[in-house]
Design a protein around this motif. Structure first.
Motif, PDB file in Angstrom:
ATOM      1  N   THR A  57      -1.599 -12.115   1.097  1.00 33.79           N
ATOM      2  CA  THR A  57      -1.944 -12.502  -0.258  1.00 33.79           C
ATOM      3  C   THR A  57      -1.218 -11.598  -1.078  1.00 33.79           C
ATOM      4  O   THR A  57      -0.554 -12.010  -2.416  1.00 33.79           O
ATOM      5  CB  THR A  57      -3.399 -12.360  -0.570  1.00 33.79           C
ATOM      6  N   LEU A  58      -1.443 -10.165  -0.994  1.00 32.28           N
ATOM      7  CA  LEU A  58      -0.516  -9.235  -2.062  1.00 32.28           C
ATOM      8  C   LEU A  58       1.105  -9.545  -1.970  1.00 32.28           C
ATOM      9  O   LEU A  58       1.578  -9.431  -3.048  1.00 32.28           O
ATOM     10  CB  LEU A  58      -0.981  -7.791  -1.464  1.00 32.28           C
ATOM     11  N   TYR A  59       1.598  -9.831  -0.888  1.00 27.28           N
ATOM     12  CA  TYR A  59       2.945 -10.130  -0.646  1.00 27.28           C
ATOM     13  C   TYR A  59       3.227 -11.356  -1.368  1.00 27.28           C
ATOM     14  O   TYR A  59       4.041 -11.333  -2.308  1.00 27.28           O
ATOM     15  CB  TYR A  59       3.227 -10.239   0.560  1.00 27.28           C
ATOM     16  N   CYS A  60       2.621 -12.378  -1.425  1.00 24.70           N
ATOM     17  CA  CYS A  60       2.704 -13.690  -2.347  1.00 24.70           C
ATOM     18  C   CYS A  60       2.569 -13.415  -3.564  1.00 24.70           C
ATOM     19  O   CYS A  60       3.305 -13.981  -4.383  1.00 24.70           O
ATOM     20  CB  CYS A  60       1.989 -14.870  -1.689  1.00 24.70           C
ATOM     21  N   LYS A  61       1.416 -12.477  -4.038  1.00 22.10           N
ATOM     22  CA  LYS A  61       1.464 -12.329  -5.306  1.00 22.10           C
ATOM     23  C   LYS A  61       2.425 -11.563  -6.001  1.00 22.10           C
ATOM     24  O   LYS A  61       2.921 -11.745  -7.075  1.00 22.10           O
ATOM     25  CB  LYS A  61      -0.067 -11.405  -5.409  1.00 22.10           C
ATOM     26  N   PHE A  62       3.095 -10.826  -5.316  1.00 25.65           N
ATOM     27  CA  PHE A  62       4.194  -9.952  -5.692  1.00 25.65           C
ATOM     28  C   PHE A  62       5.372 -10.767  -6.050  1.00 25.65           C
ATOM     29  O   PHE A  62       6.142 -10.748  -7.056  1.00 25.65           O
ATOM     30  CB  PHE A  62       4.570  -8.888  -4.561  1.00 25.65           C
ATOM     31  N   VAL A  63       5.673 -12.013  -5.257  1.00 22.34           N
ATOM     32  CA  VAL A  63       6.743 -12.510  -5.215  1.00 22.34           C
ATOM     33  C   VAL A  63       6.837 -13.670  -6.284  1.00 22.34           C
ATOM     34  O   VAL A  63       7.622 -13.763  -7.107  1.00 22.34           O
ATOM     35  CB  VAL A  63       7.138 -13.562  -3.807  1.00 22.34           C
ATOM     36  N   LEU A  64       5.292 -14.368  -6.456  1.00 16.64           N
ATOM     37  CA  LEU A  64       5.154 -14.986  -7.521  1.00 16.64           C
ATOM     38  C   LEU A  64       5.422 -14.332  -8.798  1.00 16.64           C
ATOM     39  O   LEU A  64       5.881 -14.977  -9.850  1.00 16.64           O
ATOM     40  CB  LEU A  64       3.690 -15.644  -7.478  1.00 16.64           C
ATOM     41  N   THR A  65       4.797 -13.267  -9.063  1.00 12.68           N
ATOM     42  CA  THR A  65       5.042 -12.501 -10.323  1.00 12.68           C
ATOM     43  C   THR A  65       6.266 -12.137 -10.612  1.00 12.68           C
ATOM     44  O   THR A  65       6.799 -12.293 -11.690  1.00 12.68           O
ATOM     45  CB  THR A  65       4.156 -11.136 -10.150  1.00 12.68           C
ATOM     46  N   ALA A  66       7.017 -11.871  -9.467  1.00 15.53           N
ATOM     47  CA  ALA A  66       8.438 -11.466  -9.772  1.00 15.53           C
ATOM     48  C   ALA A  66       9.330 -12.757  -9.994  1.00 15.53           C
ATOM     49  O   ALA A  66      10.291 -12.661 -11.019  1.00 15.53           O
ATOM     50  CB  ALA A  66       9.235 -10.834  -8.319  1.00 15.53           C
ATOM     51  N   PHE A  67       9.170 -13.762  -9.537  1.00 18.66           N
ATOM     52  CA  PHE A  67       9.886 -15.057 -10.141  1.00 18.66           C
ATOM     53  C   PHE A  67       9.327 -15.345 -11.484  1.00 18.66           C
ATOM     54  O   PHE A  67      10.321 -15.646 -12.175  1.00 18.66           O
ATOM     55  CB  PHE A  67       9.352 -16.268  -9.109  1.00 18.66           C
ATOM     56  N   ALA A  91       8.698  -6.143 -19.753  1.00 11.55           N
ATOM     57  CA  ALA A  91       7.900  -4.804 -19.139  1.00 11.55           C
ATOM     58  C   ALA A  91       6.698  -4.795 -18.534  1.00 11.55           C
ATOM     59  O   ALA A  91       6.317  -4.359 -17.663  1.00 11.55           O
ATOM     60  CB  ALA A  91       8.140  -3.708 -20.417  1.00 11.55           C
ATOM     61  N   SER A  92       5.798  -5.735 -19.252  1.00 11.78           N
ATOM     62  CA  SER A  92       4.652  -6.009 -18.673  1.00 11.78           C
ATOM     63  C   SER A  92       4.446  -6.572 -17.460  1.00 11.78           C
ATOM     64  O   SER A  92       3.654  -6.160 -16.796  1.00 11.78           O
ATOM     65  CB  SER A  92       3.698  -7.011 -19.700  1.00 11.78           C
ATOM     66  N   LEU A  93       5.264  -7.443 -17.123  1.00  8.90           N
ATOM     67  CA  LEU A  93       5.377  -8.010 -15.924  1.00  8.90           C
ATOM     68  C   LEU A  93       5.800  -7.160 -14.943  1.00  8.90           C
ATOM     69  O   LEU A  93       5.508  -7.169 -13.808  1.00  8.90           O
ATOM     70  CB  LEU A  93       6.124  -9.461 -16.042  1.00  8.90           C
ATOM     71  N   GLY A  94       7.053  -6.200 -15.215  1.00  9.71           N
ATOM     72  CA  GLY A  94       7.412  -5.202 -14.371  1.00  9.71           C
ATOM     73  C   GLY A  94       6.215  -4.298 -14.051  1.00  9.71           C
ATOM     74  O   GLY A  94       6.124  -3.789 -12.682  1.00  9.71           O
ATOM     75  N   ARG A  95       5.333  -3.851 -14.725  1.00 15.89           N
ATOM     76  CA  ARG A  95       4.443  -2.740 -14.595  1.00 15.89           C
ATOM     77  C   ARG A  95       3.267  -3.611 -13.661  1.00 15.89           C
ATOM     78  O   ARG A  95       2.614  -2.799 -12.672  1.00 15.89           O
ATOM     79  CB  ARG A  95       3.799  -2.402 -16.082  1.00 15.89           C
ATOM     80  N   ASN A  96       2.978  -5.024 -13.953  1.00 13.33           N
ATOM     81  CA  ASN A  96       2.177  -5.484 -12.764  1.00 13.33           C
ATOM     82  C   ASN A  96       2.579  -5.551 -11.602  1.00 13.33           C
ATOM     83  O   ASN A  96       1.944  -5.356 -10.770  1.00 13.33           O
ATOM     84  CB  ASN A  96       1.801  -6.936 -13.551  1.00 13.33           C
ATOM     85  N   LEU A  97       3.791  -5.801 -11.391  1.00 14.59           N
ATOM     86  CA  LEU A  97       4.855  -5.733 -10.222  1.00 14.59           C
ATOM     87  C   LEU A  97       4.227  -4.338  -9.448  1.00 14.59           C
ATOM     88  O   LEU A  97       4.043  -4.494  -8.190  1.00 14.59           O
ATOM     89  CB  LEU A  97       6.109  -6.202 -10.153  1.00 14.59           C
ATOM     90  N   ILE A  98       4.445  -3.332 -10.262  1.00 15.93           N
ATOM     91  CA  ILE A  98       4.412  -1.947  -9.557  1.00 15.93           C
ATOM     92  C   ILE A  98       3.105  -1.826  -9.236  1.00 15.93           C
ATOM     93  O   ILE A  98       2.696  -1.328  -8.217  1.00 15.93           O
ATOM     94  CB  ILE A  98       4.772  -0.959 -10.686  1.00 15.93           C
ATOM     95  N   GLU A  99       1.896  -2.209  -9.797  1.00 16.92           N
ATOM     96  CA  GLU A  99       0.494  -2.203  -9.530  1.00 16.92           C
ATOM     97  C   GLU A  99       0.258  -3.006  -8.166  1.00 16.92           C
ATOM     98  O   GLU A  99      -0.569  -2.474  -7.474  1.00 16.92           O
ATOM     99  CB  GLU A  99      -0.321  -2.864 -10.760  1.00 16.92           C
ATOM    100  N   ILE A 100       0.974  -4.232  -8.128  1.00 14.79           N
ATOM    101  CA  ILE A 100       0.734  -4.818  -6.951  1.00 14.79           C
ATOM    102  C   ILE A 100       1.247  -3.966  -5.642  1.00 14.79           C
ATOM    103  O   ILE A 100       0.623  -4.065  -4.478  1.00 14.79           O
ATOM    104  CB  ILE A 100       1.511  -6.338  -7.041  1.00 14.79           C
ATOM    105  N   PHE A 101       2.556  -3.508  -5.866  1.00 11.23           N
ATOM    106  CA  PHE A 101       3.000  -2.879  -4.757  1.00 11.23           C
ATOM    107  C   PHE A 101       1.875  -1.526  -4.703  1.00 11.23           C
ATOM    108  O   PHE A 101       1.887  -1.335  -3.298  1.00 11.23           O
ATOM    109  CB  PHE A 101       4.438  -2.213  -5.100  1.00 11.23           C
ATOM    110  N   ASN A 102       1.855  -0.727  -5.544  1.00  8.13           N
ATOM    111  CA  ASN A 102       0.777   0.306  -5.046  1.00  8.13           C
ATOM    112  C   ASN A 102      -0.515  -0.212  -4.269  1.00  8.13           C
ATOM    113  O   ASN A 102      -0.673   0.794  -3.403  1.00  8.13           O
ATOM    114  CB  ASN A 102       0.610   0.869  -6.564  1.00  8.13           C
ATOM    115  N   LEU A 103      -1.011  -1.116  -4.681  1.00  8.75           N
ATOM    116  CA  LEU A 103      -2.265  -1.569  -4.033  1.00  8.75           C
ATOM    117  C   LEU A 103      -1.592  -1.857  -2.463  1.00  8.75           C
ATOM    118  O   LEU A 103      -2.558  -1.539  -1.740  1.00  8.75           O
ATOM    119  CB  LEU A 103      -2.874  -2.718  -4.590  1.00  8.75           C
ATOM    120  N   PHE A 104      -0.619  -2.516  -2.300  1.00  9.87           N
ATOM    121  CA  PHE A 104      -0.264  -3.074  -1.229  1.00  9.87           C
ATOM    122  C   PHE A 104       0.206  -1.641  -0.298  1.00  9.87           C
ATOM    123  O   PHE A 104      -0.136  -1.843   0.923  1.00  9.87           O
ATOM    124  CB  PHE A 104       1.155  -3.818  -1.323  1.00  9.87           C
ATOM    125  N   TYR A 105       0.750  -0.596  -0.902  1.00 14.13           N
ATOM    126  CA  TYR A 105       0.964   0.644  -0.072  1.00 14.13           C
ATOM    127  C   TYR A 105      -0.252   1.252   0.252  1.00 14.13           C
ATOM    128  O   TYR A 105      -0.504   1.491   1.176  1.00 14.13           O
ATOM    129  CB  TYR A 105       1.717   1.431  -1.147  1.00 14.13           C
TER     130      TYR A 105
END
Length: 284
Positions: A57-67, A91-105
Motif C-alpha cells: 500500500t505504501l509503495y503504491c501510494k508513493f508511485v501514485l503521488t510521484a506520478f 514542493a508540496s507533493l515532494g514533501r508528501n513523497l518524503i513523508e511516505i518514504f519515511n513511514l515506509f522506512y
C-alpha cells in the motif's frame, strides 16, 4: 547491497552539484517512475484479491503521488505562456513523497526486531483510528458511531500499554504515542542519518522545499521574477530541480529496496519490463 552503498551510487548518478539541471532531473524521475509503475500495477491487482498489505500500500501510494507530481512538470526548461503548477505545488507533493518514504522506512526497511516492528504497526493503526475519531467528534457524527470508535481506541490503547516494547520508550515518546501527537518515535533527520552520509545536504534541500510549501515571505518573494510566474519563472525552475533531486533520491531508494525485499514482485511483469527494472538497479 547495503542501503548506504546504494544511496551513495544513486547520489553520484543524480549529481551532487549545488544547482541541479531541471531537464535532467525530470528525465531521471520519468526513468525511475516507469519501472516503479510496472510493479505498482501488479501490486494494485494483487491487493484487490487480498487483505490490506501495508508494504504494498505504501509503495503504491508513493508511485501514485510521484506520478501526480510528474504530470504537473513542464516538458522542458523553456518558459511557457501557461504552466500546470507552480513551485509551491510541486514542493508540496515532494514533501508528501518524503513523508511516505519515511513511514515506509520506519515500518519496513529499518533493521529492527520482529517485536518492535509489530509494535510500530500497532501504533500506526492506533494513530489512524484516533484521527478518524477526532474527525468524527468535530463533524458531530451520531453518538453510537462515536462510542463504537471510542471502544476500538480503548482496545488498541490497552494493547499498546501491555506490549513489551512500550516500556522501552521515554515518557515523552509514550505520551506522544498515546495522545496521538505522533505515529512514530524517530524523526525525519534520524531516519535520513540511517541510510545516507549526505544527510546534511538532504536536510538543507528539505528545508528549502518546505519553505516553499508554507505561505510566507520566503516562498512569496520567489513567486514573481522578470514578469514570469510559477514554473515559467527561471529561478523557480531551479528550485523545482532541487525538489526533483530529492524526489529522485527517495524514489530510487524505494524502487531498490522493494525489489531487494520482494524480488518475486518483479517476476509478475513481462520479461522485457522486468529486465528494465533490474537495469535501473544496476545504475545505482
Amino acid at each position: 547491497m547495503k542501503l548506504k552503498a546504494t544511496l551513495k551510487k544513486l547520489s553520484y548518478w543524480c549529481g551532487m552539484a549545488k544547482e541541479f539541471d531541471y531537464v535532467h532531473e525530470r528525465d531521471v524521475l520519468g526513468y525511475i517512475l516507469y519501472r516503479m509503475g510496472l510493479v505498482s500495477d501488479y501490486l494494485t491487482d494483487r491487493m484487490k484479491k487480498k487483505e490490506f498489505d501495508s508494504t504494498a500500500t505504501l509503495y503504491c501510494k508513493f508511485v501514485l503521488t510521484a506520478f501526480s507530481l510528474y504530470r504537473l512538470l513542464p516538458e522542458d526548461d523553456k518558459p511557457r505562456a501557461k504552466t500546470s503548477a507552480d513551485v509551491a505545488t510541486i514542493a508540496s507533493l515532494g514533501r508528501n513523497l518524503i513523508e511516505i518514504f519515511n513511514l515506509f522506512y520506519y515500518l519496513h526497511l529499518d533493521k529492527i526486531t520482529g517485536v518492535e516492528r509489530e509494535f510500530r504497526l500497532m501504533c500506526s493503526i492506533y494513530h489512524g483510528h484516533q484521527e478518524h475519531h477526532k474527525v468524527g467528534v468535530k463533524m458531530e457524527i451520531d453518538s453510537e458511531r462515536l462510542e463504537s470508535n471510542k471502544l476500538k481506541l480503548d482496545k488498541h490503547q490497552k494493547a499498546i500499554f501491555s506490549h513489551p516494547f512500550f516500556q522501552n520508550l521515554s515518557k515523552k515518546q509514550q505520551n506522544d504515542m498515546i495522545n496521538g501527537k505522533s505515529s512514530t518515535y524517530i524523526n525525519r533527520v534520524d531516519i535520513t542519518k540511517n541510510y545516507t552520509d549526505n544527510y546534511k545536504l538532504i536536510d538543507a534541500l528539505y528545508k528549502v522545499m518546505s519553505n516553499h510549501v508554507h505561505t510566507g515571505v520566503y516562498g512569496l518573494s520567489l513567486t514573481f521574477d522578470d514578469s514570469e510566474y510559477g514554473c515559467d519563472n527561471s529561478r523557480n525552475r531551479k528550485y523545482i530541480a532541487n525538489t526533483l533531486y530529492l524526489v529522485n533520491y527517495y524514489a530510487g531508494m524505494m524502487a531498490y529496496s522493494i525489489l531487494e525485499q520482494h524480488p518475486e514482485w518483479s517476476d509478475n511483469v513481462p520479461d522485457r519490463d522486468s529486465k528494465l527494472i533490474h537495469q535501473l538497479l544496476e545504475r545505482f
